[in-house]
Design an enzyme around this catalytic site. Structure first.
Site, PDB file in Angstrom:
ATOM      1  N   TYR A 142       0.866  -1.352  -0.311  1.00  0.00           N
ATOM      2  CA  TYR A 142       0.303   0.323  -0.043  1.00  0.00           C
ATOM      3  C   TYR A 142       0.688   1.428   0.203  1.00  0.00           C
ATOM      4  O   TYR A 142       2.050   1.465   1.116  1.00  0.00           O
ATOM      5  CB  TYR A 142      -0.967   0.362   1.451  1.00  0.00           C
ATOM      6  CG  TYR A 142      -2.081   1.221   1.274  1.00  0.00           C
ATOM      7  CD1 TYR A 142      -2.557   1.213   0.449  1.00  0.00           C
ATOM      8  CD2 TYR A 142      -1.317   2.161   2.445  1.00  0.00           C
ATOM      9  CE1 TYR A 142      -3.791   2.471   1.029  1.00  0.00           C
ATOM     10  CE2 TYR A 142      -2.419   3.042   2.251  1.00  0.00           C
ATOM     11  CZ  TYR A 142      -3.306   3.866   1.771  1.00  0.00           C
ATOM     12  OH  TYR A 142      -4.299   3.991   2.057  1.00  0.00           O
ATOM     13  N   ASP A 239       9.523   2.945  -0.841  1.00  0.00           N
ATOM     14  CA  ASP A 239       8.801   3.990   0.187  1.00  0.00           C
ATOM     15  C   ASP A 239       8.671   3.363   1.473  1.00  0.00           C
ATOM     16  O   ASP A 239       8.311   2.428   2.029  1.00  0.00           O
ATOM     17  CB  ASP A 239       7.146   3.097  -0.168  1.00  0.00           C
ATOM     18  CG  ASP A 239       5.951   4.004   0.489  1.00  0.00           C
ATOM     19  OD1 ASP A 239       6.067   4.914   1.275  1.00  0.00           O
ATOM     20  OD2 ASP A 239       4.807   3.367  -0.129  1.00  0.00           O
ATOM     21  N   LYS A 267       5.193   9.790   7.942  1.00  0.00           N
ATOM     22  CA  LYS A 267       5.335   9.364   9.713  1.00  0.00           C
ATOM     23  C   LYS A 267       5.951  10.537  10.106  1.00  0.00           C
ATOM     24  O   LYS A 267       6.181  11.589  10.829  1.00  0.00           O
ATOM     25  CB  LYS A 267       5.046   7.775   9.490  1.00  0.00           C
ATOM     26  CG  LYS A 267       4.541   7.329   8.208  1.00  0.00           C
ATOM     27  CD  LYS A 267       2.834   6.635   9.035  1.00  0.00           C
ATOM     28  CE  LYS A 267       2.101   5.691   8.129  1.00  0.00           C
ATOM     29  NZ  LYS A 267       1.079   5.736   7.803  1.00  0.00           N
TER      30      LYS A 267
HETATM   31  N1  HOZ Z   1      -2.715   3.663   6.228  1.00  0.00           N
HETATM   32  C1  HOZ Z   1      -3.062   3.227   7.237  1.00  0.00           C
HETATM   33  C2  HOZ Z   1      -3.225   2.593   7.300  1.00  0.00           C
HETATM   34  N2  HOZ Z   1      -1.992   1.366   6.873  1.00  0.00           N
HETATM   35  C3  HOZ Z   1      -3.825   4.104   7.897  1.00  0.00           C
HETATM   36  C4  HOZ Z   1      -4.530   5.342   7.852  1.00  0.00           C
HETATM   37  C5  HOZ Z   1      -5.096   6.386   9.037  1.00  0.00           C
HETATM   38  O1  HOZ Z   1      -6.500   5.468   8.623  1.00  0.00           O
HETATM   39  O2  HOZ Z   1      -4.621   6.700   9.366  1.00  0.00           O
END
Ligand code: HOZ
Length: 426
Positions: A142, A239, A267
């Site tokens: 992802y 990534d 992040k």
């Molecule tokens: N992309 C996140 C999970 N791998 C979720 C991000 C969120 O819901 O804040």
């Protein structure tokens, strides 16, 4: 009704599903989400006054824990001087220099506001630089929610349909995205060598998958990607939105000793605020406007408050022994659980302070293996932990995170709770 339930019901009237990001809805665990009111160190507190030990840490962002005092102070000082200008500031250069200093493959970088923007921009740069259209990604990885990268994606996208591809994605984006199995050296090599390599602008990979649970690259996989992309004249994009400054100060690329052409960060570099970046070799990055003809822009890009938080965070990560202490904390939690897992079908896959506990399988190498995980057991497990004041990511295939703020006492409490749940059967 609890206050959380009331607030969530009201939110559902004006926000689709009551959330601004699908996994937060707790749909995967068949529950209603708590509404968070505050966080401090390793704890979050909801509007009903319930406290939880937090192993989600804003999805890995908060490596220092919630409301870390020096990050709070640095950002407060900046807010008093103005929170957004939409023009160049000194602090963005300072954070950029710090990242360039810590990540040798990055010579220049551009700040954006989210991981999605970083990966989307990386692909555009790769297409602009190579003049090619197609990209390769891995099934179950992802990289945020831009069109091309939602194809056969992990995280919440996996719950949508068998293809794990969002509706509404442009058909041409799907056609230009080739999805290959992670950790399959033969499949990737033969794809890139059989006349396809010269059509590929970039191969994008999570060097340690963090969005189909934590799945480490097998020996030789990243090395093969480096070798084959170079042969094909395609760019290799790491990534590192999750792994950057998480698994080591040099990111996953430092950990494994591989230099990608481009890297995406997010992040941790925002220290709890929205900041992300795409970086790489100067000759590649210089295709961006105003030097080159690849366009990218954003009012909040390089936001000074986020830059202050990111810089203060990275300064703390540089302190001698930081990652060793974090590793020790994580082992304190994980080792007793691994012992308890010897007797039941399940495993922990981990790199440094990020890991996933999978039920029903002894190993996950790729998306295919996830089909065998015991979802029902995970749902019961999540609920049992939640009721005991322990919060883990609310889906079976996400990464858990330990922060520097986790106390030994709370790590031991968590390990004891988990071990007794595993022992007694959930
Ligand atoms: N992309 C996140 C999970 N791998 C979720 C991000 C969120 O819901 O804040």
């Amino acid at each position: 009704m609890t206050i959380s339930e009331m607030i969530f019901a009201d939110a559902c009237k004006v926000i689709p599903g009551g959330v601004n990001s699908p996994v937060r809805s707790f749909q995967a665990v068949g529950m209603q989400p708590m509404i968070v009111a505050s966080g401090s160190g390793d704890l979050i507190c909801d509007v009903d006054g319930r406290e939880f030990i937090d192993y989600c840490g804003s999805w890995g962002q908060l490596i220092l824990g919630h409301a870390e005092p020096r990050v709070v102070r640095a950002t407060q000082q900046q807010i008093e001087k103005g929170s957004s200008f939409g023009i160049a500031t000194k602090i963005e250069g300072e954070l950029a220099r710090k990242i360039v200093e810590l990540i040798p493959s990055v010579e220049k970088l551009r700040f954006v506001s989210s991981g999605t923007e970083a990966t989307m921009t990386a692909l555009r740069i790769a297409r602009g630089y190579t003049g090619r259209q197609k990209i390769v990604k891995f099934i179950g990885h992802y990289h945020g929610h831009s069109d091309s990268l939602l194809v056969q994606a992990g995280s919440g996208v996996s719950a949508l349909n068998v293809e794990a591809t969002s509706k509404g994605v442009n058909a041409s984006a799907i056609a230009d995205t080739i999805c290959l199995p992670f950790n399959d050296i033969g499949a990737v090599r033969s794809f890139l060598r059989s006349g396809n390599g010269e059509k590929i602008a970039a191969v994008i990979v999570e060097p340690i998958a963090g969005n189909m649970g934590v799945v480490l690259p097998e020996k030789g996989f990243l090395e093969m990607l480096r070798e084959e992309t170079a042969l094909a004249g395609a760019l290799l994009i790491f990534d590192e939105v999750i792994t950057g400054f998480r698994v080591a100060l040099g990111g996953a690329q430092g950990f494994f000793g591989i230099d990608p052409d481009m890297t995406c960060f997010g992040k941790i570099i925002g220290g709890g605020f929205p900041a992300a970046a795409v970086g790489g070799k100067a000759k590649i990055m210089d295709v961006l406007a105003p030097i080159g003809q690849v366009y990218q822009a954003g009012t909040l890009s390089g936001n000074p408050v986020a830059m202050c938080a990111g810089l203060e965070t990275l300064r703390q990560l540089e302190v001698e022994g930081f990652y060793q202490r974090l590793e020790e904390k994580t082992k304190r939690l994980v080792l007793p659980i691994e012992k308890a897992l010897e007797k039941i079908p399940g495993c922990i896959q981990r790199c440094g302070s990020m890991f996933t506990l999978f039920f029903g399988v002894k190993q996950v190498r790729n998306k295919e293996d996830l089909k065998s995980i015991d979802e029902a057991k995970f749902r019961r497990f999540f609920k049992a932990l939640f009721e005991r004041g322990i919060y883990i990511p609310p889906a079976s295939s996400e990464a858990w995170f330990v922060s520097a703020a986790h106390t030994d006492e709370r790590l031991d409490f968590t390990a004891n709770v988990i071990c007794s749940l595993l022992r007694d059967g959930i």
